[in-house]
Design a protein around this motif. Sequence first.
Motif, PDB file in Angstrom:
ATOM      1  N   GLY A  22       0.831  -1.197   0.000  1.00  0.00           N
ATOM      2  CA  GLY A  22       0.000   0.000   0.000  1.00  0.00           C
ATOM      3  C   GLY A  22       0.866   1.247   0.000  1.00  0.00           C
ATOM      4  N   LEU A  23       0.513   2.212  -0.836  1.00  0.00           N
ATOM      5  CA  LEU A  23       1.245   3.478  -0.939  1.00  0.00           C
ATOM      6  C   LEU A  23       0.364   4.624  -0.461  1.00  0.00           C
ATOM      7  CD1 LEU A  23       2.616   2.721  -4.473  1.00  0.00           C
ATOM      8  CD2 LEU A  23       3.948   2.700  -2.384  1.00  0.00           C
ATOM      9  N   THR A  24       0.966   5.571   0.250  1.00  0.00           N
ATOM     10  CA  THR A  24       0.220   6.667   0.863  1.00  0.00           C
ATOM     11  C   THR A  24      -0.173   7.752  -0.127  1.00  0.00           C
ATOM     12  OG1 THR A  24       2.239   7.892   1.387  1.00  0.00           O
ATOM     13  CG2 THR A  24       1.407   6.376   3.069  1.00  0.00           C
ATOM     14  N   ARG A  25      -1.126   8.556   0.292  1.00  0.00           N
ATOM     15  CA  ARG A  25      -1.506   9.775  -0.430  1.00  0.00           C
ATOM     16  C   ARG A  25      -0.653  10.920   0.086  1.00  0.00           C
ATOM     17  NH1 ARG A  25      -6.057   9.380  -3.318  1.00  0.00           N
ATOM     18  NH2 ARG A  25      -7.511   7.747  -2.752  1.00  0.00           N
ATOM     19  N   GLY A  26      -0.724  12.040  -0.592  1.00  0.00           N
ATOM     20  CA  GLY A  26      -0.062  13.236  -0.088  1.00  0.00           C
ATOM     21  C   GLY A  26       1.092  13.675  -0.957  1.00  0.00           C
ATOM     22  N   GLN A  27       1.814  14.656  -0.452  1.00  0.00           N
ATOM     23  CA  GLN A  27       2.907  15.256  -1.204  1.00  0.00           C
ATOM     24  C   GLN A  27       4.033  14.255  -1.453  1.00  0.00           C
ATOM     25  OE1 GLN A  27       4.318  18.821   0.637  1.00  0.00           O
ATOM     26  NE2 GLN A  27       4.966  19.671  -1.300  1.00  0.00           N
ATOM     27  N   ASP A  28       4.331  13.414  -0.465  1.00  0.00           N
ATOM     28  CA  ASP A  28       5.358  12.385  -0.597  1.00  0.00           C
ATOM     29  C   ASP A  28       4.707  11.010  -0.546  1.00  0.00           C
ATOM     30  OD1 ASP A  28       7.457  14.270  -0.600  1.00  0.00           O
ATOM     31  OD2 ASP A  28       7.433  14.330   1.592  1.00  0.00           O
ATOM     32  N   THR A  29       4.858  10.237  -1.621  1.00  0.00           N
ATOM     33  CA  THR A  29       4.310   8.884  -1.648  1.00  0.00           C
ATOM     34  C   THR A  29       5.272   7.961  -0.919  1.00  0.00           C
ATOM     35  OG1 THR A  29       3.224   9.298  -3.749  1.00  0.00           O
ATOM     36  CG2 THR A  29       3.546   7.006  -3.147  1.00  0.00           C
ATOM     37  N   LYS A  30       4.747   7.195   0.053  1.00  0.00           N
ATOM     38  CA  LYS A  30       5.569   6.281   0.841  1.00  0.00           C
ATOM     39  C   LYS A  30       4.842   4.947   0.979  1.00  0.00           C
ATOM     40  CE  LYS A  30       7.356  10.048   3.639  1.00  0.00           C
ATOM     41  NZ  LYS A  30       7.413  10.656   4.942  1.00  0.00           N
ATOM     42  N   PHE A  31       5.635   3.883   1.222  1.00  0.00           N
ATOM     43  CA  PHE A  31       5.040   2.592   1.556  1.00  0.00           C
ATOM     44  C   PHE A  31       4.436   2.687   2.944  1.00  0.00           C
ATOM     45  CE2 PHE A  31       8.720   0.953  -1.103  1.00  0.00           C
ATOM     46  CZ  PHE A  31       7.957   0.709  -2.209  1.00  0.00           C
ATOM     47  N   HIS A  32       3.223   2.199   3.149  1.00  0.00           N
ATOM     48  CA  HIS A  32       2.661   2.223   4.502  1.00  0.00           C
ATOM     49  C   HIS A  32       2.216   0.852   4.986  1.00  0.00           C
ATOM     50  CE1 HIS A  32      -1.718   1.878   3.822  1.00  0.00           C
ATOM     51  NE2 HIS A  32      -1.534   2.600   2.749  1.00  0.00           N
ATOM     52  N   HIS A  33       2.114  -0.132   4.082  1.00  0.00           N
ATOM     53  CA  HIS A  33       1.692  -1.461   4.513  1.00  0.00           C
ATOM     54  C   HIS A  33       2.111  -2.488   3.470  1.00  0.00           C
ATOM     55  CE1 HIS A  33      -0.781  -4.162   6.940  1.00  0.00           C
ATOM     56  NE2 HIS A  33      -1.081  -4.753   5.799  1.00  0.00           N
ATOM     57  N   THR A  34       2.570  -3.636   3.928  1.00  0.00           N
ATOM     58  CA  THR A  34       2.956  -4.717   3.024  1.00  0.00           C
ATOM     59  C   THR A  34       2.382  -6.033   3.522  1.00  0.00           C
ATOM     60  OG1 THR A  34       5.046  -3.621   2.491  1.00  0.00           O
ATOM     61  CG2 THR A  34       4.906  -5.950   1.987  1.00  0.00           C
ATOM     62  N   GLU A  35       1.842  -6.805   2.598  1.00  0.00           N
ATOM     63  CA  GLU A  35       1.361  -8.160   2.895  1.00  0.00           C
ATOM     64  C   GLU A  35       2.080  -9.113   1.958  1.00  0.00           C
ATOM     65  OE1 GLU A  35      -0.813  -9.416   5.116  1.00  0.00           O
ATOM     66  OE2 GLU A  35      -1.251  -7.463   5.979  1.00  0.00           O
ATOM     67  N   LYS A  36       2.384 -10.305   2.450  1.00  0.00           N
ATOM     68  CA  LYS A  36       2.993 -11.340   1.623  1.00  0.00           C
ATOM     69  C   LYS A  36       2.014 -12.505   1.546  1.00  0.00           C
ATOM     70  CE  LYS A  36       7.547 -13.043   0.782  1.00  0.00           C
ATOM     71  NZ  LYS A  36       8.907 -13.154   1.300  1.00  0.00           N
ATOM     72  N   LEU A  37       1.716 -12.945   0.314  1.00  0.00           N
ATOM     73  CA  LEU A  37       0.728 -14.000   0.104  1.00  0.00           C
ATOM     74  C   LEU A  37       1.393 -15.297  -0.345  1.00  0.00           C
ATOM     75  CD1 LEU A  37      -1.967 -11.994  -1.906  1.00  0.00           C
ATOM     76  CD2 LEU A  37      -1.828 -12.341   0.562  1.00  0.00           C
ATOM     77  N   ASP A  38       0.877 -16.409   0.167  1.00  0.00           N
ATOM     78  CA  ASP A  38       1.269 -17.732  -0.300  1.00  0.00           C
ATOM     79  C   ASP A  38       0.400 -18.096  -1.497  1.00  0.00           C
ATOM     80  OD1 ASP A  38       3.157 -18.113   1.741  1.00  0.00           O
ATOM     81  OD2 ASP A  38       1.627 -18.898   3.105  1.00  0.00           O
ATOM     82  N   LYS A  39       0.826 -19.090  -2.267  1.00  0.00           N
ATOM     83  CA  LYS A  39       0.070 -19.526  -3.444  1.00  0.00           C
ATOM     84  C   LYS A  39      -1.354 -19.876  -3.038  1.00  0.00           C
ATOM     85  CE  LYS A  39       0.038 -22.791  -7.233  1.00  0.00           C
ATOM     86  NZ  LYS A  39       0.730 -23.894  -7.901  1.00  0.00           N
ATOM     87  N   GLY A  40      -2.316 -19.350  -3.788  1.00  0.00           N
ATOM     88  CA  GLY A  40      -3.727 -19.622  -3.538  1.00  0.00           C
ATOM     89  C   GLY A  40      -4.392 -18.665  -2.566  1.00  0.00           C
ATOM     90  N   GLU A  41      -3.610 -17.887  -1.815  1.00  0.00           N
ATOM     91  CA  GLU A  41      -4.213 -16.936  -0.873  1.00  0.00           C
ATOM     92  C   GLU A  41      -4.828 -15.762  -1.620  1.00  0.00           C
ATOM     93  OE1 GLU A  41      -2.197 -17.142   3.431  1.00  0.00           O
ATOM     94  OE2 GLU A  41      -1.019 -16.027   1.969  1.00  0.00           O
ATOM     95  N   VAL A  42      -5.864 -15.191  -1.016  1.00  0.00           N
ATOM     96  CA  VAL A  42      -6.584 -14.060  -1.595  1.00  0.00           C
ATOM     97  C   VAL A  42      -6.572 -12.912  -0.598  1.00  0.00           C
ATOM     98  CG1 VAL A  42      -8.854 -13.262  -2.368  1.00  0.00           C
ATOM     99  CG2 VAL A  42      -8.067 -15.551  -2.981  1.00  0.00           C
TER     100      VAL A  42
END
Length: 73
Positions: A22-42
Amino acid sequence: MSDLQGDYIVVKAKAGGVQVIGLTRGQDTKFHHTEKLDKGEVLIAQFTDHTSAIKIRGKATVLTKYGVVDTED
């Protein structure tokens, strides 16, 4: 407060190790959240007041209101 009417996407991992970032809104775009999925996950993700973009790394199918997209190897 989050926008409860924001757009959603669905990410289905076709291989292990798919990252959804997930990337933030605003003047500076930054990473704010990361998820890692296994095969078949939704993962169902929502665009909100804080999330303006979602980056996907790895082999996955992405469903949006605009259609279906498959990432490439």
